[in-house]
Scaffold this active site. Structure first.
Site, PDB file in Angstrom:
ATOM      1  CG  ASP A  14       3.927   8.260   3.366  1.00 23.71           C
ATOM      2  OD1 ASP A  14       3.308   7.235   3.700  1.00 23.71           O
ATOM      3  OD2 ASP A  14       4.502   8.379   2.274  1.00 23.71           O
ATOM      4  N   GLY A  69       0.833  -1.193   0.000  1.00 24.67           N
ATOM      5  CA  GLY A  69       0.000   0.000   0.000  1.00 24.67           C
ATOM      6  C   GLY A  69       0.867   1.241   0.000  1.00 24.67           C
ATOM      7  CG  HIS A  70       2.658   3.453  -2.044  1.00 29.95           C
ATOM      8  ND1 HIS A  70       3.866   3.681  -1.431  1.00 29.95           N
ATOM      9  CD2 HIS A  70       2.897   2.550  -3.036  1.00 29.95           C
ATOM     10  CE1 HIS A  70       4.796   2.957  -2.022  1.00 29.95           C
ATOM     11  NE2 HIS A  70       4.248   2.264  -2.997  1.00 29.95           N
ATOM     12  CG  ASP A  71      -0.035   9.367   1.888  1.00 36.34           C
ATOM     13  OD1 ASP A  71       0.575   9.679   2.916  1.00 36.34           O
ATOM     14  OD2 ASP A  71      -1.057   9.966   1.494  1.00 36.34           O
TER      15      ASP A  71
END
Length: 364
Positions: A164, A133-135
């Site tokens: 983040d 996953g990312h921000d």
């Protein structure tokens, strides 16, 4: 080693090299005086891309040493360093540090006072814990992303300040400092499970508090602070640049009307049915003059109207210059250490390379 500085002088932190929230957390701790050693992979182990992520800013104020944690000898050296540390921060997926042989159990066995900080997007447990996953993904399941943007349009991609760095870095740092204080009292370390999703949910507390009271609609661009209010949004100016308007309070709203030459209009600030017409009026007036002329009009007032500056412009704003919000290092702007302390202020140190054997001797 560099001379101790800042309120965290004497605190020793091992940073396992990562991207996202971890390097900013390490930078903040190091700026405030913690002795941080960043453990990065050797170039032969694929460190190149990771070395470039932080650059001279995110990797400032601390040392870096290179270890291949897939090698027994280098893992042993890391544990020797950890034996003398107060804390460790890492940003791998759950289980990776354990598979490398340097998970919390192994590290706390070597150093019972150690605070072991773990930074992930989904947390150490839960159905998504092992998923990538990312921000933007972490924001998506907290309600935060849904609350941003315009009606009828997909939510915009926000800078990763919210996830983040807001939900991640700041909660990791708070957790580390809290656990370090506890370790000083009790002599016992512990694991800090810092999860971006948890942090963002906590940041959303005000809006979750307002919603059941009818003070917040669960829809974007429908509320006081999400761009729906004509007195809390951005406007385009004649030169294509923009100003930010934030005159929530009636006395500040009145000053904005004076600056715009609209003080003779009988606007009811709280009448939501009048907001569209009010916005059209404000937009039409702001479009008649360039941004910096509007900045000059409103600068001596409490109208809460400010120019929207680019990153290139921000270091040169008179307020930022006066406070030293940015400092020049190596020919470009660095954000200065924050927050500011009167007795033991933080300082920016140069990034430096250190041999692992020397790092262990320095901490022994």
């Amino acid at each position: 080693m560099e001379e101790a500085r800042g309120p965290l002088a004497g605190i020793r932190i091992v940073e396992i090299d990562a991207i996202g929230p971890v390097p900013l957390a390490a930078m903040l701790l190091a700026d405030l005086g913690a002795d941080v050693v960043r453990v990065a992979r050797p170039a032969s182990a694929g460190a190149g891309a990771w070395e470039d992520v932080g650059g001279d800013i995110l990797h400032r104020s601390r040392a870096v040493t290179h270890l291949d944690l897939k090698q027994d000898a280098d893992r042993a050296r890391l544990l020797d360093l950890i034996a003398h540390a107060d804390g460790l921060i890492e940003g791998y997926r759950p289980g990776v540090m354990e598979r490398l042989g340097v998970g919390p159990d192994a590290c706390l066995e070597r150093n019972p006072r150690l605070v072991f900080g773990r930074m992930t997007g989904w947390g150490q447990s839960g159905p998504l814990a092992l998923r990538a996953g990312h921000d933007i993904n972490y924001l998506a399941i907290t309600g935060a992303l849904h609350a941003m943007g315009e009606k009828g349009a997909p939510p915009p991609v926000p800078l990763n300040l919210v996830g983040d760095y807001g939900g991640g870095t700041m909660f990791l740092v708070m957790g580390m400092l809290s656990a370090l204080l506890a370790a000083q009292r009790t002599g016992r370390g512990q694991v800090v499970d810092a999860c971006i999703g948890d942090g963002v949910a906590s940041l959303m507390s005000l809006f979750f508090a307002w919603q059941p009271k009818g003070l917040w609609q669960d829809a974007p661009a429908s509320n006081l602070l999400d761009g729906a209010a004509p007195f809390y949004r951005s406007y385009a100016c004649a030169d294509g640049r923009h100003v930010a308007v934030g005159c929530l309070e009636p006395k500040f709203f009145a000053q904005m009307l004076i600056g715009l030459g609209l003080s003779d209009h009988d606007y009811d600030q709280n009448d939501r049915t009048a907001w569209p017409a009010m916005e059209a009026d404000f937009a039409a007036v702001f479009a008649t003059r360039p941004r910096d002329e509007w900045a000059a009009v409103f600068e001596p007032t409490d109208a809460c109207v400010t120019p929207i500056l680019s990153m290139a412009e921000a270091p040169h704003h008179p307020h930022n210059r006066a406070r030293g919000t940015f400092v020049e290092r190596g020919g470009f702007a660095h954000p200065a250490p924050a927050p500011r302390l009167s007795g033991t202020p933080g300082q920016i140190g140069e990034p430096r390379v250190v041999d692992i054997a020397q790092a262990i001797r320095d901490w022994s």
